[in-house]
Design a protein around this motif. Structure first.
Motif, mmCIF file in Angstrom:
data_model
loop_
_atom_site.group_PDB
_atom_site.id
_atom_site.type_symbol
_atom_site.label_atom_id
_atom_site.label_comp_id
_atom_site.label_asym_id
_atom_site.label_seq_id
_atom_site.Cartn_x
_atom_site.Cartn_y
_atom_site.Cartn_z
ATOM 1 N N PHE A 31 0.816 -1.209 0.000
ATOM 2 C CA PHE A 31 0.000 0.000 0.000
ATOM 3 C C PHE A 31 0.855 1.265 0.000
ATOM 4 O O PHE A 31 0.446 2.296 -0.526
ATOM 5 N N GLY A 32 2.056 1.214 0.542
ATOM 6 C CA GLY A 32 2.929 2.388 0.564
ATOM 7 C C GLY A 32 3.334 2.846 -0.820
ATOM 8 O O GLY A 32 3.497 4.042 -1.068
ATOM 9 N N TYR A 34 1.493 2.497 -3.591
ATOM 10 C CA TYR A 34 0.323 3.181 -4.152
ATOM 11 C C TYR A 34 0.186 4.583 -3.570
ATOM 12 O O TYR A 34 -0.102 5.543 -4.281
ATOM 13 N N LEU A 35 0.403 4.706 -2.269
ATOM 14 C CA LEU A 35 0.260 5.994 -1.596
ATOM 15 C C LEU A 35 1.324 6.981 -2.065
ATOM 16 O O LEU A 35 1.019 8.159 -2.318
ATOM 17 N N LEU A 36 2.550 6.526 -2.211
ATOM 18 C CA LEU A 36 3.623 7.381 -2.695
ATOM 19 C C LEU A 36 3.347 7.854 -4.125
ATOM 20 O O LEU A 36 3.488 9.043 -4.430
ATOM 21 N N ALA A 37 2.948 6.942 -4.982
ATOM 22 C CA ALA A 37 2.641 7.308 -6.373
ATOM 23 C C ALA A 37 1.474 8.288 -6.434
ATOM 24 O O ALA A 37 1.496 9.251 -7.207
ATOM 25 N N SER A 38 0.465 8.071 -5.603
ATOM 26 C CA SER A 38 -0.679 8.974 -5.563
ATOM 27 C C SER A 38 -0.255 10.386 -5.178
ATOM 28 O O SER A 38 -0.672 11.362 -5.794
ATOM 29 N N GLY A 39 0.588 10.496 -4.164
ATOM 30 C CA GLY A 39 1.048 11.811 -3.719
ATOM 31 C C GLY A 39 1.876 12.532 -4.770
ATOM 32 O O GLY A 39 1.686 13.730 -5.012
ATOM 33 N N ILE A 40 2.786 11.814 -5.404
ATOM 34 C CA ILE A 40 3.644 12.428 -6.427
ATOM 35 C C ILE A 40 2.810 12.901 -7.611
ATOM 36 O O ILE A 40 3.003 14.007 -8.126
ATOM 37 N N ILE A 41 1.874 12.077 -8.046
ATOM 38 C CA ILE A 41 1.047 12.452 -9.200
ATOM 39 C C ILE A 41 0.127 13.618 -8.861
ATOM 40 O O ILE A 41 -0.078 14.518 -9.679
ATOM 41 N N ALA A 42 -0.413 13.643 -7.643
ATOM 42 C CA ALA A 42 -1.270 14.764 -7.232
ATOM 43 C C ALA A 42 -0.470 16.059 -7.191
ATOM 44 O O ALA A 42 -0.957 17.110 -7.643
ATOM 45 N N ILE A 43 0.740 16.024 -6.680
ATOM 46 C CA ILE A 43 1.587 17.215 -6.645
ATOM 47 C C ILE A 43 1.884 17.699 -8.062
ATOM 48 O O ILE A 43 1.834 18.902 -8.344
ATOM 49 N N PHE A 88 -4.865 6.402 -4.678
ATOM 50 C CA PHE A 88 -5.150 6.560 -3.254
ATOM 51 C C PHE A 88 -6.181 5.519 -2.811
ATOM 52 O O PHE A 88 -6.040 4.903 -1.754
ATOM 53 N N TYR A 89 -7.203 5.308 -3.633
ATOM 54 C CA TYR A 89 -8.210 4.281 -3.340
ATOM 55 C C TYR A 89 -7.560 2.901 -3.265
ATOM 56 O O TYR A 89 -7.862 2.109 -2.374
ATOM 57 N N GLN A 90 -6.664 2.600 -4.204
ATOM 58 C CA GLN A 90 -5.964 1.316 -4.196
ATOM 59 C C GLN A 90 -5.110 1.169 -2.932
ATOM 60 O O GLN A 90 -5.010 0.073 -2.374
ATOM 61 N N ALA A 91 -4.494 2.260 -2.488
ATOM 62 C CA ALA A 91 -3.688 2.215 -1.265
ATOM 63 C C ALA A 91 -4.564 1.869 -0.070
ATOM 64 O O ALA A 91 -4.180 1.048 0.776
ATOM 65 N N ILE A 92 -5.739 2.472 0.013
ATOM 66 C CA ILE A 92 -6.647 2.191 1.122
ATOM 67 C C ILE A 92 -7.117 0.739 1.068
ATOM 68 O O ILE A 92 -7.141 0.041 2.092
ATOM 69 N N GLN A 93 -7.464 0.261 -0.118
ATOM 70 C CA GLN A 93 -7.904 -1.132 -0.267
ATOM 71 C C GLN A 93 -6.792 -2.099 0.151
ATOM 72 O O GLN A 93 -7.032 -3.079 0.855
ATOM 73 N N SER A 94 -5.579 -1.824 -0.294
ATOM 74 C CA SER A 94 -4.450 -2.695 0.023
ATOM 75 C C SER A 94 -4.151 -2.686 1.522
ATOM 76 O O SER A 94 -3.862 -3.732 2.113
ATOM 77 N N ALA A 95 -4.225 -1.510 2.143
ATOM 78 C CA ALA A 95 -3.986 -1.425 3.587
ATOM 79 C C ALA A 95 -5.075 -2.165 4.363
ATOM 80 O O ALA A 95 -4.785 -2.832 5.362
ATOM 81 N N ASN A 96 -6.316 -2.061 3.905
ATOM 82 C CA ASN A 96 -7.402 -2.785 4.572
ATOM 83 C C ASN A 96 -7.224 -4.295 4.446
ATOM 84 O O ASN A 96 -7.469 -5.039 5.402
#
Length: 110
Positions: A31-32, A34-43, A88-96
């Protein structure tokens, strides 16, 4: 869980390693990532909005007078924001999923 006299229960750390190996075979990313990629792309997408607003050259290479200026920034914004949300959704799913598997290994029932 009860075990028979000849059968020994597998320690928790060995079960976690076995689960980890099975998950790696599944092909999903942690999940990390996915979260890192989400943050970089959002920025990058938000930065593209600022680039357009202040008419700064893209990567100090493509000036605002170039015909490719608006399409490039548009692609960054209109594909970057939805992609960031999806990751970000994928990160949440993976963490869950990870949390549920750890609860299952620890014997916690919901």
């Amino acid at each position: 869980p009860s075990t028979s006299a000849g059968e020994e229960e597998t320690p928790v750390w060995i079960r976690r390693e076995q689960e980890k190996e099975l998950k790696e075979q599944d092909g999903k990313l942690p999940f990390g990532v996915y979260l890192l990629a989400s943050g970089i792309i959002a920025i990058a997408a938000i930065a593209s909005i600022f680039e357009y607003t202040y008419q700064n050259p893209i990567f100090s290479v493509i000036p605002p007078t170039n015909f490719l200026y608006k399409p490039i920034l548009g692609i960054f914004v209109f594909t970057g924001l939805p992609l960031s949300g999806y990751l970000f959704y994928q990160a949440i799913q993976s963490a869950n999923e990870l949390s549920e598997s750890m609860d299952k290994q620890d014997g916690v029932e919901r």
